[in-house]
Design a protein around this motif. Structure first.
Motif, PDB file in Angstrom:
ATOM      1  N   LEU A 175       0.948  -1.277   0.009  1.00 19.46           N
ATOM      2  CA  LEU A 175      -0.026  -0.118   0.147  1.00 19.46           C
ATOM      3  C   LEU A 175       0.927   1.158   0.101  1.00 19.46           C
ATOM      4  O   LEU A 175       1.778   1.401   0.882  1.00 19.46           O
ATOM      5  N   PRO A 176       0.738   2.232  -1.075  1.00 17.73           N
ATOM      6  CA  PRO A 176       1.360   3.386  -0.959  1.00 17.73           C
ATOM      7  C   PRO A 176       1.191   4.284   0.047  1.00 17.73           C
ATOM      8  O   PRO A 176      -0.137   4.416   0.308  1.00 17.73           O
ATOM      9  N   LYS A 177       2.166   4.719   0.826  1.00 15.53           N
ATOM     10  CA  LYS A 177       2.015   5.797   1.781  1.00 15.53           C
ATOM     11  C   LYS A 177       1.221   7.110   1.137  1.00 15.53           C
ATOM     12  O   LYS A 177       0.226   7.639   1.850  1.00 15.53           O
ATOM     13  N   ARG A 178       1.637   7.526   0.056  1.00 13.79           N
ATOM     14  CA  ARG A 178       0.931   8.714  -0.897  1.00 13.79           C
ATOM     15  C   ARG A 178       0.594   8.104  -2.300  1.00 13.79           C
ATOM     16  O   ARG A 178       1.716   7.999  -2.872  1.00 13.79           O
ATOM     17  N   LEU A 179      -0.667   8.117  -2.429  1.00 18.22           N
ATOM     18  CA  LEU A 179      -0.955   7.883  -3.844  1.00 18.22           C
ATOM     19  C   LEU A 179      -1.748   9.313  -4.434  1.00 18.22           C
ATOM     20  O   LEU A 179      -2.484   9.786  -3.912  1.00 18.22           O
ATOM     21  N   VAL A 180      -0.952   9.671  -5.662  1.00 14.61           N
ATOM     22  CA  VAL A 180      -1.824  10.671  -6.606  1.00 14.61           C
ATOM     23  C   VAL A 180      -2.634   9.952  -7.493  1.00 14.61           C
ATOM     24  O   VAL A 180      -1.882   9.211  -8.398  1.00 14.61           O
ATOM     25  N   LEU A 191     -11.384   4.024  -7.294  1.00 13.50           N
ATOM     26  CA  LEU A 191      -9.972   3.108  -6.761  1.00 13.50           C
ATOM     27  C   LEU A 191      -9.255   3.982  -5.917  1.00 13.50           C
ATOM     28  O   LEU A 191      -8.529   3.811  -4.681  1.00 13.50           O
ATOM     29  N   GLY A 192      -9.409   5.590  -5.859  1.00 15.36           N
ATOM     30  CA  GLY A 192      -8.938   6.431  -5.020  1.00 15.36           C
ATOM     31  C   GLY A 192      -9.453   6.395  -3.725  1.00 15.36           C
ATOM     32  O   GLY A 192      -8.860   6.575  -2.579  1.00 15.36           O
ATOM     33  N   GLY A 199      -6.061   3.186   3.770  1.00 16.59           N
ATOM     34  CA  GLY A 199      -5.143   3.757   4.615  1.00 16.59           C
ATOM     35  C   GLY A 199      -4.166   4.713   4.008  1.00 16.59           C
ATOM     36  O   GLY A 199      -3.103   5.247   4.720  1.00 16.59           O
ATOM     37  N   ALA A 200      -4.100   4.590   2.777  1.00 16.96           N
ATOM     38  CA  ALA A 200      -3.300   5.630   1.858  1.00 16.96           C
ATOM     39  C   ALA A 200      -3.716   7.033   2.142  1.00 16.96           C
ATOM     40  O   ALA A 200      -4.665   7.396   2.326  1.00 16.96           O
ATOM     41  N   GLU A 201      -2.670   8.048   1.996  1.00 12.23           N
ATOM     42  CA  GLU A 201      -2.913   9.503   1.729  1.00 12.23           C
ATOM     43  C   GLU A 201      -3.175   9.504   0.190  1.00 12.23           C
ATOM     44  O   GLU A 201      -2.460   9.198  -0.463  1.00 12.23           O
ATOM     45  N   VAL A 202      -4.405  10.239  -0.179  1.00 10.92           N
ATOM     46  CA  VAL A 202      -4.735  10.275  -1.675  1.00 10.92           C
ATOM     47  C   VAL A 202      -5.104  11.681  -1.851  1.00 10.92           C
ATOM     48  O   VAL A 202      -5.828  12.402  -1.178  1.00 10.92           O
ATOM     49  N   ARG A 266       3.106   6.558  -5.592  1.00 12.90           N
ATOM     50  CA  ARG A 266       2.632   5.745  -6.459  1.00 12.90           C
ATOM     51  C   ARG A 266       1.648   6.846  -7.492  1.00 12.90           C
ATOM     52  O   ARG A 266       1.160   7.525  -6.498  1.00 12.90           O
ATOM     53  N   VAL A 267       1.604   6.675  -8.778  1.00 14.39           N
ATOM     54  CA  VAL A 267       0.563   7.536  -9.347  1.00 14.39           C
ATOM     55  C   VAL A 267      -0.302   6.814 -10.256  1.00 14.39           C
ATOM     56  O   VAL A 267       0.127   5.918 -11.031  1.00 14.39           O
ATOM     57  N   LEU A 268      -1.478   6.782  -9.860  1.00 12.51           N
ATOM     58  CA  LEU A 268      -2.608   6.264 -10.696  1.00 12.51           C
ATOM     59  C   LEU A 268      -3.134   7.053 -11.711  1.00 12.51           C
ATOM     60  O   LEU A 268      -3.764   8.271 -11.493  1.00 12.51           O
ATOM     61  N   VAL A 269      -2.896   6.847 -12.951  1.00 16.33           N
ATOM     62  CA  VAL A 269      -3.430   7.583 -14.188  1.00 16.33           C
ATOM     63  C   VAL A 269      -4.682   6.938 -14.569  1.00 16.33           C
ATOM     64  O   VAL A 269      -4.636   5.589 -14.938  1.00 16.33           O
ATOM     65  N   ALA A 270      -5.770   7.768 -14.573  1.00 21.51           N
ATOM     66  CA  ALA A 270      -7.182   7.334 -14.845  1.00 21.51           C
ATOM     67  C   ALA A 270      -7.732   8.294 -15.536  1.00 21.51           C
ATOM     68  O   ALA A 270      -8.672   8.981 -15.264  1.00 21.51           O
ATOM     69  N   VAL A 271      -7.363   8.485 -16.692  1.00 23.21           N
ATOM     70  CA  VAL A 271      -8.001   9.647 -17.602  1.00 23.21           C
ATOM     71  C   VAL A 271      -8.886   9.000 -18.739  1.00 23.21           C
ATOM     72  O   VAL A 271      -9.224   9.931 -19.627  1.00 23.21           O
ATOM     73  N   GLY A 272      -9.159   7.866 -18.631  1.00 20.72           N
ATOM     74  CA  GLY A 272     -10.086   7.298 -19.659  1.00 20.72           C
ATOM     75  C   GLY A 272      -9.591   5.851 -20.272  1.00 20.72           C
ATOM     76  O   GLY A 272      -8.400   5.594 -19.987  1.00 20.72           O
ATOM     77  N   ARG A 273     -10.238   5.388 -21.371  1.00 17.71           N
ATOM     78  CA  ARG A 273      -9.989   4.138 -22.018  1.00 17.71           C
ATOM     79  C   ARG A 273     -10.297   4.657 -23.503  1.00 17.71           C
ATOM     80  O   ARG A 273     -11.010   5.529 -23.852  1.00 17.71           O
TER      81      ARG A 273
END
Length: 465
Positions: A175-180, A191-192, A199-202, A266-273
Motif C-alpha cells: 500500500l503506498p503511503k501517498r497516492l496521486v 480506486l482513489g 489507509g493511503a493518503e490520496v 505511486r501515481v494512478l493515471v485514470a484519464v479514460g480508456r
C-alpha cells in the motif's frame, strides 16, 4: 499452417465476445472464440469484478477502523489491521471462479476456444499465434470483433515504474503511503476512495472544475462532500505536467499557471480508456470509424459485409452490460432472428462512496431535447431504511414528460443505489408512467421506497416529505 473453418469467429473473450459465443452456441452456430489472455476480458480480470471486490474489502476495513474509535451503535474494535496479500488472494479467487465459469459455459455450448493472439488476414481469414509459437489459420463466414479497450496514457507520464493504470492498482503488492490519482472520473474516484479507506493518503488531480464531470452537478455534490470527509485532497482545474526529476512527486499546474509538486509514492493515471484497435491488423480491413472507435449500425454491422463489432471497440458508453447485450443480439441476427440494438435505457453506475446511478435522461438533457418535463427528488434523509444503515446522504430523482407523465430518466446517489438500477431500467423499457411507479406497493423498509416517493412527489403528493 493448419487451417480450419467455422461459421462465426469471435476475436476477444470479454463480456461481449463470450456472451456472443455462448448465445451462438445455443443457437447451433459453429463458433470459435480466440482469446490471447484470459477469458472474461477486462471486466472479469482487471476491471468491473476485481475493482468491486477491492472496494468491498476497503469498505469493510474502513468500517472496522470506524468502530475502533467511537460508534453510536455501541460496537468497539481494538487494533484493526489488514493483510493486503490475503485481500489480493481473496480478490483473485473471485476472479478465478468467474473466469473458470465462463470457460465451462463456452464448453457446455459447444464453443471452441483457441488460446492465442489473432492477426486479421482479411474479412474472412484470421491467423492465430499460440503461446508456443505455432500458428493456425481460421476461416469464417462471420467475423465478430470484440477486442475491448485499453487505458489511455499521458504523454508526459507513460505507464511504468510507480506510474500505474487501473490494472496494476487492482493487484497492489504494498500500500503506498501517498497516492496521486490523475483523473476524477469514475475509475479514478472508485480506486482513489478504496485506497484511502485502506489507509493511503490520496490526492486527486482533475483538469475540470469538479469531480465526476460527465455527471450532473447535483448528483456529484454528495460524492464531493464524502471525499472531503474522508480526507481525500482535491486539486480541481489543474493539469499534470509529469514527474519531478527525482520521480517521487508529480508536477501540477493550477488554473492560474502556478506549478507545484505533489509528493507521490505511486501515481494512478485514470484519464479514460480507448478502443483496442492496434495489434491485430485491424487496419487492413479499412473499416469506417467514428473517431477512435469502429462505426457500426443498429445491428453492430461494420462497413464490411459479415464483419461485426461490439463493446468498447465501438466507443461510448464503454459498459460491460452494453457489450453483453450487443453480443447476444449479433448472435441472434446471424441465426436469422429479427433484432436491432436500440435500448430505451442504458444504466451507468459509479461505485464511489456514495454510489451514483444514471438511467435515461437527466432534467438538463430532457430540456436540451426540447421536452417539457417535470422532475422530482426524494432525499434518503427521509427514508427509514437509509437511517437504519447510517446512510442518509443522497436522493432519488425522476424525470417525466409533463403532458402524459411518461418516465424518461432516473438518477440516484447514495449507499447501495446500484441495486436500484434494475427498477429504473425496467420502468423506462416498459414505458411506465409516474402513476405506474407511484401506485406500485414498495416493500418497507427499503431504499426502494425512495423510488416510489420520488414518483409521488412528481405527482404532487409525496407521503413522507
Amino acid at each position: 499452417m493448419a487451417t480450419q473453418t467455422t461459421t462465426l469467429l469471435v476475436i476477444g473473450g470479454g463480456p461481449g465476445g463470450y456472451v456472443a459465443a455462448i448465445r451462438a452456441g445455443q443457437l447451433g452456430i459453429p463458433t470459435v472464440l480466440v482469446e490471447g489472455d484470459k477469458l472474461g476480458g477486462t471486466c472479469l480480470n482487471i476491471g468491473c469484478i476485481p475493482s468491486k471486490a477491492l472496494i468491498h474489502a476497503a469498505e469493510e476495513f474502513d468500517k472496522v477502523r470506524h468502530y475502533a474509535n467511537s460508534s453510536p451503535l455501541g460496537i468497539h474494535v481494538q487494533s484493526p489491521g489488514i493483510d493486503l496479500a490475503q485481500t489480493v488472494r481473496w480478490k483473485d479467487g473471485i476472479v478465478g471462479k468467474l473466469t473458470g465459469g465462463v470457460g465451462a459455459l463456452l464448453k457446455k455450448n459447444g464453443v471452441q476456444v483457441v488460446k492465442g493472439w489473432a492477426s486479421i488476414a482479411d474479412g474472412k481469414t484470421v491467423d492465430v499465434k499460440a503461446t508456443d509459437g505455432s500458428t493456425q489459420r481460421i476461416q469464417c463466414e462471420h467475423l465478430l470483433l470484440a477486442t475491448g479497450s485499453v487505458p489511455v496514457q499521458l504523454p508526459s507520464m507513460p505507464f511504468g515504474g510507480n506510474v500505474i493504470s487501473s490494472t496494476e492498482a487492482l493487484t497492489p503488492a504494498t500500500l503506498p503511503k501517498r497516492l496521486v490519482v490523475v483523473g476524477a472520473g469514475y475509475i479514478g474516484l472508485e480506486l482513489g476512495i478504496a485506497y484511502r479507506k485502506l489507509g493511503a493518503e490520496v490526492a486527486v488531480v482533475e483538469a475540470t472544475e469538479r469531480v465526476l464531470p460527465t455527471y450532473d452537478e447535483e448528483l456529484t455534490k454528495p460524492v464531493l462532500a464524502a471525499l472531503k470527509r474522508m480526507g481525500v485532497v482535491l486539486h480541481l482545474g489543474c493539469s499534470v505536467q509529469g514527474l519531478t526529476d527525482t520521480g517521487n512527486a508529480v508536477r501540477v499546474r493550477s488554473a492560474t499557471a502556478d506549478e507545484f509538486a505533489l509528493p507521490a509514492d505511486r501515481v494512478l493515471v485514470a484519464v479514460g480508456r480507448k478502443p483496442r484497435t492496434e495489434g491485430f491488423n485491424l487496419e487492413s480491413l479499412q473499416l469506417d470509424t467514428a473517431g477512435r472507435a469502429l462505426k457500426v449500425d443498429d445491428q453492430c454491422r461494420t462497413s464490411m459485409r459479415n464483419v461485426w463489432a461490439i463493446g468498447d471497440l465501438t466507443g461510448e458508453p464503454m459498459l460491460a452490460h452494453r457489450a453483453m447485450a450487443q453480443g447476444e443480439m449479433v448472435a441472434e441476427v446471424i441465426a436469422g432472428h429479427k433484432r436491432r440494438f436500440a435500448p430505451a435505457a442504458m444504466p451507468a453506475v459509479c461505485f464511489t462512496d456514495p454510489e451514483v446511478v444514471v438511467v435515461g435522461q437527466s432534467p438538463a438533457e430532457a430540456e436540451h431535447a426540447g421536452l417539457d418535463c417535470i422532475s422530482a427528488m426524494f432525499p434518503f434523509a427521509a427514508n427509514g431504511r437509509a437511517m437504519s444503515i447510517e446512510s442518509t446522504d443522497g436522493f432519488v430523482r425522476v424525470v417525466a414528460r409533463r403532458d402524459n407523465h411518461l418516465i424518461l430518466g432516473w438518477q440516484a446517489v447514495g449507499r447501495a443505489v446500484s441495486e436500484l438500477s434494475t427498477a429504473f431500467s425496467h420502468s423506462i423499457e416498459m414505458s411506465a408512467r409516474l402513476e405506474d411507479v407511484a401506485g406500485t406497493i414498495h416493500a418497507h423498509p427499503t431504499l426502494g421506497e425512495a423510488v416510489q416517493e420520488a414518483a409521488l412527489r412528481a405527482l404532487g403528493h409525496a407521503l413522507h416529505i
